[in-house]
Design an enzyme around this catalytic site. Structure first.
Site, PDB file in Angstrom:
ATOM      1  N   LYS A  90       0.825  -1.219   0.000  1.00 41.92           N
ATOM      2  CA  LYS A  90       0.000   0.000   0.000  1.00 41.92           C
ATOM      3  C   LYS A  90       0.858   1.268   0.000  1.00 41.92           C
ATOM      4  CE  LYS A  90      -3.763   0.035   2.557  1.00 41.92           C
ATOM      5  NZ  LYS A  90      -4.688   0.173   3.686  1.00 41.92           N
ATOM      6  N   LYS A 102       2.556  -4.065  11.280  1.00 41.24           N
ATOM      7  CA  LYS A 102       1.255  -4.130  11.945  1.00 41.24           C
ATOM      8  C   LYS A 102       1.473  -4.737  13.318  1.00 41.24           C
ATOM      9  CE  LYS A 102      -3.047  -3.162  10.723  1.00 41.24           C
ATOM     10  NZ  LYS A 102      -3.406  -2.008   9.895  1.00 41.24           N
ATOM     11  N   THR A 185      -8.856   9.110   5.316  1.00 40.08           N
ATOM     12  CA  THR A 185      -9.170   7.888   4.566  1.00 40.08           C
ATOM     13  C   THR A 185     -10.449   8.102   3.759  1.00 40.08           C
ATOM     14  OG1 THR A 185      -8.154   6.633   6.360  1.00 40.08           O
ATOM     15  CG2 THR A 185      -9.361   5.378   4.720  1.00 40.08           C
TER      16      THR A 185
END
Length: 411
Positions: A90, A102, A185
């Site tokens: 991404k 993550k 977002t």
């Protein structure tokens, strides 16, 4: 197929299209480092409780690793691996100088008091402070965490390393957070949708839109799309779903959700079965909730012409095939929902420079990045004669592979 299997499958298809050798493919897939730590804290009643904290650092060929920290009772190691890997691709698609990571803590944040959450966050930070950093790994909020969590991490990290606002993003504005981050977002989803429609000679104005999920991303997307002239005809969240074919009054719905903690009971539309939200009649469908919601069982019934993946991994591979045969255009998650990480990057840049931007600059820069990103994905689609998902994956994997080779890291 779970998130990890689907991500690995897309990665393998991308490496085939790019013609990468198997050694390079293998080194791109293996995480750089996986960290697991025990976090023991005194609870408010004086008893001790232990939790497992973890961080998967996937790749740092293009820059520091970047990714969310989630507090959730069921933390699946496979899913965390998949999400860390997804962040690598991404950030490469968005063309920002990061790799993927993550992490989080296996806990139920709803069952912990504010002071317990603070103690847990600080202990976790103490355990990983020498493995994260401004130029190493920059965490951000995710499920069950928010600006306050980031503030605690920043404070605890700064005790060891001096004041370091750029060590986390998604911070409160008062501690160096960026203006426009909250809407980022959702705003990225708007810009991505505009770029896609532009390709077909259309604009958002007059398009009928259905949004599944009305949290941060879904609610901002709804607000910004309706402000741009789009007609939001159905919305759902965990409490229920509503529909109004003349278009839902989004400002009124936002007020209702604030008061009642959900869309259920909103009088500006008819209540419908939340399961039917994905197959409602519309031009654009935006899944902005959980992964795996569009699958082999419901793909045939989807009426939308365009699907914008605001959630991570909402469409499984079986549904992908069914929908592409139907001529439905899917804008993939690794491009469509990259507005958040892009503005996180802007926050990091502002912190390093010690110079903050106004909101208009943040939004203009985001539009530039999202528009350039779409053009780059389309170029890959033409080069490799593939759909948008593979266009995005080949773009991301190729950029990481090039950096890996240039740094002399290939096996």
């Amino acid at each position: 197929m779970n998130a990890l299997a689907a991500t690995n499958r897309n990665f393998k298809l991308a490496t085939r299209l790019l013609g990468l050798d198997s050694k390079l493919e293998k080194s791109l897939l293996i995480p750089f480092r996986e960290i697991k730590v025990e976090c023991t804290i005194p609870k408010d009643d004086g008893t001790l409780a232990s939790y497992v904290g973890f961080r998967v650092q996937h790749d740092n060929a293009r820059g520091p690793m970047k990714g969310g920290i989630r507090y959730h009772p069921e933390v699946d190691p496979d899913e965390v691996n998949a999400l860390a890997q997804l962040m690598t691709w991404k950030t490469a698609v968005a063309n920002i100088p990061y790799g993927g990571a993550k992490g989080g803590i296996g806990c139920d944040p709803a069952g912990l008091s504010i002071s317990e959450l603070e103690r847990l966050t600080r202990v976790f930070t103490q355990k990983i402070h020498d493995l994260v950093g401004v130029h190493t790994d920059v965490p951000a909020p995710d499920m069950g965490t928010g600006p306050q969590t980031m503030a605690w991490i920043l404070d605890e990290y700064s005790k060891f390393h001096g004041y370091s606002p750029a060590v986390v993003t998604g911070k409160p504005i008062d501690l160096g957070g960026s203006l426009g981050r909250d809407a980022a977002t959702g705003r990225g989803v708007l810009f991505a949708t505009e770029a896609l429609l532009n390709e077909y000679g259309k604009s958002i104005s007059g398009q009928r839109v259905v949004i599944q999920g009305f949290g941060n991303v879904g609610s901002w997307a709804a607000q910004l799309i309706s402000e741009s002239g789009g007609k939001v005809v159905a919305v759902s969240d965990i409490t229920g779903a509503i529909k109004n074919s003349n278009g839902i009054d989004i400002p009124a719905l936002l007020n209702h959700v604030k008061e009642k903690r959900g869309v259920r009971g909103f009088h500006g539309g008819d209540s419908i079965d939340p399961k039917s939200i994905l197959v409602e009649d519309c031009d654009i469908l935006i899944p902005a909730a959980l992964g795996g919601v569009i699958n082999g069982e419901n793909a045939n019934d989807i009426k939308a012409k365009f699907i914008i993946e605001a959630a991570n991994h909402p469409t499984d591979p079986e549904a992908d095939e069914i929908l592409s045969k139907k001529g439905v255009v899917i804008l993939p998650d690794i491009y469509a929902n990259s507005g958040g990480v892009t503005v996180s990057y802007f926050e990091w840049v502002q912190n390093i420079q010690g110079f903050m931007w106004d909101e208009e600059k943040v939004n203009n820069e985001l539009r530039t990045y999202m528009t350039k990103g779409f053009k780059a994905v389309k170029e890959m689609c033409k080069t490799h004669d593939c759909d948008l998902r593979m266009g995005a994956f080949t773009l991301g994997v190729n950029r990481v592979a090039r950096a890996t080779v240039l740094r002399g890291w290939e096996a």
